[in-house]
Motif scaffolding. Sequence first.
Motif: not given
Length: 230
Positions: A220-224, A226-228
């Motif tokens: 769920k909601n992987p950091i990779w 997300s918008d950097a």
Amino acid sequence: MREIVFDTETTGLSFSGGDRLVEIGCVEIFNRVETGRTFHAYFNPDRAMPAEAFAVHGLSDAFLSDKPRFPELVEAMLDFIGDAPLVAHNAGFDFGFLNGELKQCGRPLVCTTRMVDTLTIARSKHPGAKHTLDALCSRYGIDRSHRVLHGALLDAQLLAQVYVELLGGRQIGLGLVSDVTVVAAQPAQVRTPSVVRPARAFSASEAELIAHAAFMGRVKNPIWGSDASA
């Protein structure tokens, strides 16, 4: 260089006061290594042994009564020491008795320029420490367990080891001893070159790729993802 390490036992502290030499022990060293050659002799002092001196070395009147006088062995002693430097601990004391006996029997004195005093060396190298022969043996790990009483030859043998340590120890392999065996260098061993193998390719199987995609889908909601810049 040839040197003679020596020690004496006496009836007391002053030759001019009537005390005499009763034992001398000499050890030959060459380039800081004992050669195994020694000179050792007891002498009849033609006087009674004081109790204080007997307590130090244990040489009694009865033991010394049949020993030769100093003049009887002086030639053999002088032949042994030759013109080598003479090493002693508190050397002024030993030289005083040696030269006293030489003068009394009409022989030339040993020049004090040949004197090497290990007590002076020890005081310079270890200021503030104890400088007795026993203390120096302990400092340098020299076994003196067999030294119950003072004995001229035994003490000279111990002092020879102490002297070498005071000068920095034996320099094995630096050409200081004339009879060191030289071992010829062996030819270098040629090694067979290693075989270079191509790098192996490691890649995931199709089943491993499917399992990995299924696992990633459960995150769920992987950091990779997300918008950097957020």
